[in-house]
Motif scaffolding. Structure first.
Motif, PDB file in Angstrom:
ATOM      1  N   TYR A  37       0.837  -1.339  -0.021  1.00 14.65           N
ATOM      2  CA  TYR A  37      -0.021   0.130   0.093  1.00 14.65           C
ATOM      3  C   TYR A  37       1.119   1.197   0.098  1.00 14.65           C
ATOM      4  N   GLU A  38       0.807   2.138  -0.894  1.00 15.56           N
ATOM      5  CA  GLU A  38       1.524   3.368  -1.034  1.00 15.56           C
ATOM      6  C   GLU A  38       0.408   4.532  -0.692  1.00 15.56           C
ATOM      7  N   ALA A  39       0.416   5.070   0.523  1.00 15.53           N
ATOM      8  CA  ALA A  39      -0.472   6.435   0.835  1.00 15.53           C
ATOM      9  C   ALA A  39       0.254   7.465   0.336  1.00 15.53           C
ATOM     10  N   VAL A  40      -0.548   8.606   0.101  1.00 18.45           N
ATOM     11  CA  VAL A  40      -0.162   9.720  -0.547  1.00 18.45           C
ATOM     12  C   VAL A  40      -0.235  10.959   0.548  1.00 18.45           C
ATOM     13  N   ARG A  41       0.869  11.320   0.598  1.00 17.39           N
ATOM     14  CA  ARG A  41       0.852  12.530   1.596  1.00 17.39           C
ATOM     15  C   ARG A  41       0.128  13.734   1.357  1.00 17.39           C
ATOM     16  N   SER A  42      -0.260  14.447   2.149  1.00 16.91           N
ATOM     17  CA  SER A  42      -1.228  15.449   1.807  1.00 16.91           C
ATOM     18  C   SER A  42      -0.824  16.874   2.768  1.00 16.91           C
ATOM     19  N   MET A  43       0.614  16.847   3.029  1.00  8.43           N
ATOM     20  CA  MET A  43       1.149  18.054   3.933  1.00  8.43           C
ATOM     21  C   MET A  43       0.914  19.340   2.963  1.00  8.43           C
ATOM     22  N   LYS A  44       0.492  20.327   3.787  1.00  8.55           N
ATOM     23  CA  LYS A  44       0.493  21.770   3.084  1.00  8.55           C
ATOM     24  C   LYS A  44       1.728  22.391   3.227  1.00  8.55           C
ATOM     25  N   ASP A  45       2.015  23.417   2.332  1.00 11.09           N
ATOM     26  CA  ASP A  45       3.152  24.247   1.855  1.00 11.09           C
ATOM     27  C   ASP A  45       3.980  24.756   3.272  1.00 11.09           C
ATOM     28  N   ASP A  46       3.092  25.021   4.236  1.00  6.16           N
ATOM     29  CA  ASP A  46       3.399  25.521   5.366  1.00  6.16           C
ATOM     30  C   ASP A  46       3.797  24.393   6.663  1.00  6.16           C
ATOM     31  N   HIS A  47       3.517  23.230   6.132  1.00  6.74           N
ATOM     32  CA  HIS A  47       3.873  22.244   7.206  1.00  6.74           C
ATOM     33  C   HIS A  47       4.999  22.184   8.021  1.00  6.74           C
ATOM     34  N   ASP A  48       6.116  22.466   7.456  1.00  3.21           N
ATOM     35  CA  ASP A  48       7.392  22.409   8.213  1.00  3.21           C
ATOM     36  C   ASP A  48       7.620  23.588   9.130  1.00  3.21           C
ATOM     37  N   THR A  49       7.178  24.804   8.347  1.00  2.67           N
ATOM     38  CA  THR A  49       7.326  26.073   9.144  1.00  2.67           C
ATOM     39  C   THR A  49       6.172  26.233  10.307  1.00  2.67           C
ATOM     40  N   PHE A  50       5.045  25.452  10.209  1.00  8.91           N
ATOM     41  CA  PHE A  50       3.948  25.414  11.355  1.00  8.91           C
ATOM     42  C   PHE A  50       4.785  24.681  12.471  1.00  8.91           C
TER      43      PHE A  50
ATOM     44  N   MET B  12      -0.240  -0.344  17.463  1.00 11.28           N
ATOM     45  CA  MET B  12      -1.604  -0.105  16.941  1.00 11.28           C
ATOM     46  C   MET B  12      -1.695   1.323  16.949  1.00 11.28           C
ATOM     47  N   PRO B  13      -0.907   2.407  16.408  1.00 16.34           N
ATOM     48  CA  PRO B  13      -1.147   3.853  16.610  1.00 16.34           C
ATOM     49  C   PRO B  13      -2.205   4.291  15.742  1.00 16.34           C
ATOM     50  N   ASN B  14      -2.792   5.385  16.553  1.00 18.51           N
ATOM     51  CA  ASN B  14      -3.764   6.063  15.877  1.00 18.51           C
ATOM     52  C   ASN B  14      -3.113   7.369  14.904  1.00 18.51           C
ATOM     53  N   MET B  15      -4.114   8.319  14.338  1.00 20.38           N
ATOM     54  CA  MET B  15      -3.442   9.693  13.852  1.00 20.38           C
ATOM     55  C   MET B  15      -2.759   9.031  12.659  1.00 20.38           C
ATOM     56  N   CYS B  16      -2.902   7.894  11.968  1.00 16.41           N
ATOM     57  CA  CYS B  16      -2.078   7.459  10.875  1.00 16.41           C
ATOM     58  C   CYS B  16      -3.008   7.497   9.835  1.00 16.41           C
ATOM     59  N   ASP B  17      -2.532   8.174   8.559  1.00 25.86           N
ATOM     60  CA  ASP B  17      -3.299   8.339   7.602  1.00 25.86           C
ATOM     61  C   ASP B  17      -4.613   8.441   7.675  1.00 25.86           C
ATOM     62  N   ILE B  18      -5.084   9.447   8.330  1.00 21.42           N
ATOM     63  CA  ILE B  18      -6.299  10.031   8.965  1.00 21.42           C
ATOM     64  C   ILE B  18      -7.448   9.966   7.895  1.00 21.42           C
ATOM     65  N   PRO B  19      -7.471  10.508   6.781  1.00 22.35           N
ATOM     66  CA  PRO B  19      -8.410  10.214   5.877  1.00 22.35           C
ATOM     67  C   PRO B  19      -8.870   8.917   5.555  1.00 22.35           C
ATOM     68  N   LEU B  20      -7.997   7.795   5.176  1.00 22.72           N
ATOM     69  CA  LEU B  20      -8.340   6.193   5.370  1.00 22.72           C
ATOM     70  C   LEU B  20      -8.809   5.806   6.404  1.00 22.72           C
TER      71      LEU B  20
ATOM     72  N   THR C 275      -4.167  17.389   8.495  1.00 26.12           N
ATOM     73  CA  THR C 275      -3.069  17.122   7.434  1.00 26.12           C
ATOM     74  C   THR C 275      -1.862  17.383   8.512  1.00 26.12           C
ATOM     75  N   TYR C 276      -1.688  18.574   9.526  1.00 20.68           N
ATOM     76  CA  TYR C 276      -0.742  18.751   9.994  1.00 20.68           C
ATOM     77  C   TYR C 276      -0.502  17.944  11.363  1.00 20.68           C
ATOM     78  N   PHE C 277      -1.478  16.962  11.578  1.00 19.20           N
ATOM     79  CA  PHE C 277      -1.181  16.122  12.790  1.00 19.20           C
ATOM     80  C   PHE C 277      -1.229  14.605  12.378  1.00 19.20           C
ATOM     81  N   ASP C 278      -1.408  14.301  10.955  1.00 15.73           N
ATOM     82  CA  ASP C 278      -1.404  12.930  10.483  1.00 15.73           C
ATOM     83  C   ASP C 278       0.027  12.594  10.335  1.00 15.73           C
ATOM     84  N   ASN C 279       0.301  11.386  11.160  1.00 16.40           N
ATOM     85  CA  ASN C 279       1.605  10.841  11.075  1.00 16.40           C
ATOM     86  C   ASN C 279       2.015  10.324   9.712  1.00 16.40           C
ATOM     87  N   LEU C 280       1.188  10.316   8.832  1.00 16.41           N
ATOM     88  CA  LEU C 280       1.584  10.175   7.414  1.00 16.41           C
ATOM     89  C   LEU C 280       2.588  11.339   6.927  1.00 16.41           C
TER      90      LEU C 280
END
Length: 315
Positions: free
Chosen positions: A14-27, A204-212, A244-249
């Motif tokens: 399974y290949e998930a697609v990251r969804s981070m915003k442009d300001d993710h690292d700055t945030f 069995m972590p949460n906050m992973c690939d949140i939309p899925l 997206t900012y809190f998704d471990n993906l």
């Protein structure tokens, strides 16, 4: 066995697609800078715990927004030199449990910091939230990434590392993070936000690939987000953007320490595919424990014994 092997093969590919915003690292850079500009105000109170071979303290330290976080701080009583340290996070609606719960670590010479996450156990939450429609932590501040509950929880975890690294009895090169469910999600996020841990164990972590995860799970905390969006459909886009900012993906590419994760193939709370979405993206040394007939359950004797061995070999 064929259907189990086929399921595992699907997960591994399974290949998930990251969804981070442009300001993710700055945030996150700004968030961590804000937190570290403030003193920890740590305080240790001797618990006089009735196990003679340990020193047990009630630890309080200030988290993200001056909220005092409560934790157990447990040491072997007669230790020589610097100790490896395990920082442990509990599951959703949980707490740090009894001091006695951590004896399997202390008797082997580990220090333990077991944290009550904000708003849970003995820890309060000094934050105010402009959106709190469902009365549960996962939706607190969900319309604003700067207010969101998990922003503060992740930073509270980083501050636990700050405390550990400040202690003369702790070897700051041998700090490990561990937790299950919500605690597993926090473990991954904190390992991503801070490069000091040597080891991360996320069961069995949460906050992973949140939309899925929201599509696949049938129980657990993210179902409150479903309920929130059912009640307030006008906020769907903004909620998904903020998460997206809190998704471990989207955080996982920053993890550099050795990481072990686990899944139960029958888990309805933290389904295996979203977890594999994160695991398959990890570039750090990694391993996965798979339990084909387990649900959301880490109290498996084999798993406990494997965890003890894994930590002893790697921390």
């Amino acid at each position: 066995m064929h259907h189990i092997k086929e399921k595992i093969s699907q997960l591994e590919s399974y290949e998930a697609v990251r969804s981070m915003k442009d300001d993710h690292d700055t945030f996150w850079k700004r968030t961590l800078n804000e937190a570290r500009d403030k003193p920890l105000h740590e305080k240790l109170t001797d618990l006089n715990y009735p196990i003679k071979e340990i020193q047990a303290y009630e630890l309080t330290y200030h988290g993200f927004d001056h909220t005092p976080l409560h934790a157990h701080y447990i040491l072997p009583k007669n230790h020589d030199g610097k100790l490896p340290c395990l920082i442990i996070f509990h599951g959703y609606r949980g707490h740090k449990q009894s001091v006695s719960n951590y004896m399997k670590w202390v008797i082997q010479g580990y220090a333990v910091i077991a944290v009550d996450c904000r708003g849970q156990g003995r820890s309060g939450d000094y934050s105010s939230y402009s959106s709190d429609g469902m009365g549960t932590w996962v939706t607190k501040g969900i319309l604003d990434k700067n207010e969101y509950y998990y922003r503060k929880v992740y930073v509270d975890g980083v501050r636990a590392i700050d405390f550990a690294a400040s202690r003369p009895e702790i070897d700051e090169q041998r700090i490990g993070l561990m937790g299950a469910s919500m605690g597993g999600g926090i473990t991954l996020a904190v390992a991503a936000l801070d490069n000091r841990p040597k080891l991360a164990i996320a069961d069995m972590p949460n906050m992973c690939d949140i939309p899925l995860a929201m599509e696949q799970k049938f129980e657990g905390s993210l179902t409150a987000v479903d309920a929130y969006l059912h009640k307030y459909p006008e906020h769907i886009e903004s909620v998904y953007d903020n998460l997206t900012y809190f998704d471990n993906l989207n955080l996982s590419e920053r993890i550099s320490c050795k990481t072990r994760m686990s899944v139960g193939l029958k888990d309805l709370i933290c389904p295996p595919m979203p977890i594999y979405g994160v695991y398959n993206q990890l570039q750090a040394p990694k391993s996965m424990e798979i339990y084909p007939f387990a649900g959301h359950d880490t109290d498996i004797i084999e798993h406990i014994d494997k965890t003890i061995q894994f930590i002893n070999e790697n921390l």
